[in-house]
Design a protein around this motif. Structure first.
Motif, PDB file in Angstrom:
ATOM      1  N   PRO A  33       0.805  -1.232   0.000  1.00 36.12           N
ATOM      2  CA  PRO A  33       0.000   0.000   0.000  1.00 36.12           C
ATOM      3  C   PRO A  33       0.833   1.276   0.000  1.00 36.12           C
ATOM      4  O   PRO A  33       0.473   2.246  -0.680  1.00 36.12           O
ATOM      5  CB  PRO A  33      -0.823  -0.120   1.286  1.00 36.12           C
ATOM      6  N   GLU A  34       1.938   1.289   0.735  1.00 36.18           N
ATOM      7  CA  GLU A  34       2.757   2.501   0.784  1.00 36.18           C
ATOM      8  C   GLU A  34       3.454   2.749  -0.555  1.00 36.18           C
ATOM      9  O   GLU A  34       3.535   3.896  -1.026  1.00 36.18           O
ATOM     10  CB  GLU A  34       3.780   2.400   1.917  1.00 36.18           C
ATOM     11  N   PHE A  64       0.820   3.990  -3.015  1.00 34.49           N
ATOM     12  CA  PHE A  64       0.502   5.389  -2.761  1.00 34.49           C
ATOM     13  C   PHE A  64       1.596   6.295  -3.322  1.00 34.49           C
ATOM     14  O   PHE A  64       1.313   7.325  -3.955  1.00 34.49           O
ATOM     15  CB  PHE A  64       0.339   5.622  -1.253  1.00 34.49           C
ATOM     16  N   ASP A 120      -6.295  -2.804   0.962  1.00 39.13           N
ATOM     17  CA  ASP A 120      -5.567  -2.036   1.964  1.00 39.13           C
ATOM     18  C   ASP A 120      -5.061  -0.731   1.354  1.00 39.13           C
ATOM     19  O   ASP A 120      -4.498  -0.720   0.256  1.00 39.13           O
ATOM     20  CB  ASP A 120      -4.368  -2.830   2.494  1.00 39.13           C
ATOM     21  N   GLY A 121      -5.276   0.350   2.069  1.00 41.29           N
ATOM     22  CA  GLY A 121      -4.759   1.639   1.642  1.00 41.29           C
ATOM     23  C   GLY A 121      -5.614   2.387   0.642  1.00 41.29           C
ATOM     24  O   GLY A 121      -5.231   3.482   0.210  1.00 41.29           O
ATOM     25  N   ALA A 159      -6.860   6.144   1.727  1.00 45.87           N
ATOM     26  CA  ALA A 159      -5.849   7.200   1.644  1.00 45.87           C
ATOM     27  C   ALA A 159      -5.538   7.539   0.191  1.00 45.87           C
ATOM     28  O   ALA A 159      -5.385   8.710  -0.174  1.00 45.87           O
ATOM     29  CB  ALA A 159      -4.581   6.766   2.374  1.00 45.87           C
TER      30      ALA A 159
END
Length: 238
Positions: free
Chosen positions: A85-86, A89, A109-110, A113
């Motif tokens: 997810p990071e 993003f 997930d994520g 954001a």
């Protein structure tokens, strides 16, 4: 006017799936000529792998917009392309050429954001519901009014099971009073049953080689535009 989204590419192994920016742009133009009024795209790197990198997303967006001026373009944010997810993003936040819309799978997930970041940049968000859990999660959210539409995706191979799930998800939305536009699609053998049900109920629909490779009569489709023409014919039947 019924929304008819053409899903041109993705993980499908159909030989007619376009992958380079020029191929995707030409295919998109043919689909718009056939009756599509919304495009759903995946970008690829130079080795033919799906990518969320700004370079590749920007390249395909520029090509498609040049070929299809005025047609809204949706780009995937599918977690299977970048599962972290990071990292996902970070990749998407680097986009300089922005799509009109993105597809945001609500179970990933994520995704909240990511969606909030893109919405702040003026990108429309399609809330994609692949399960009853996704639907219940969506109607519990506080940001429903901020979405462009809901995409109902009963991704089951069995046609009866797919249509039943499609109806159940629609029922969750109706019970919660969600009035956003709905767009429906299935996969494989179930696709046309799901599309036919949605068209009868006045919803938007999606077809394309990302989801299916056969025409309503069971014969193999040779190109995306052929699937779009079949969908147009289906929506024209009273």
């Amino acid at each position: 006017m019924t929304t008819l989204q053409a899903a041109l590419c993705g993980s499908s192994d159909h030989p007619a799936v376009p992958r380079t920016p020029d191929e995707i742009a030409a295919d998109a133009a043919a689909c718009v000529l056939a009756g599509a009024n919304l495009l759903h795209l995946h970008a690829y790197d130079d080795d033919g792998n799906e990518s969320l990198a700004a370079e590749h997303v920007g390249r395909v967006l520029r090509a498609v917009r040049a070929a299809c001026p005025g047609t809204l373009v949706n780009v995937t944010t599918f977690a299977e392309i970048e599962p972290d997810p990071e990292r996902r993003f970070a990749l998407v936040s680097e986009w300089s050429e922005l799509p009109d819309l993105v597809a945001a799978n609500q179970g990933e997930d994520g995704i909240d954001a990511l969606s909030e970041m893109l919405a702040r940049r003026g990108v429309g968000i399609e809330a994609c519901l692949l399960s009853l859990d996704d639907a219940h999660r969506f109607v519990r959210s506080t940001g429903i009014a901020g979405f462009a539409r809901v995409v109902v995706e009963p991704l089951l191979d069995d046609p009866d099971a797919a249509v039943a799930l499609d109806a159940e998800i629609e029922g969750v939305l109706a019970t919660a009073g969600v009035t956003l536009e709905q767009l429906h699609h299935g996969v494989g053998a179930a696709s046309w049953r799901v599309v036919e049900r949605a068209a009868r109920r006045g919803h938007g629909i999606r077809v394309g080689l990302e989801d299916l490779s056969t025409l309503p009569d069971g014969s193999r489709a040779t190109m995306n535009a052929e699937l779009v023409r079949a969908a147009v014919a289906m929506t024209a039947v009273p």
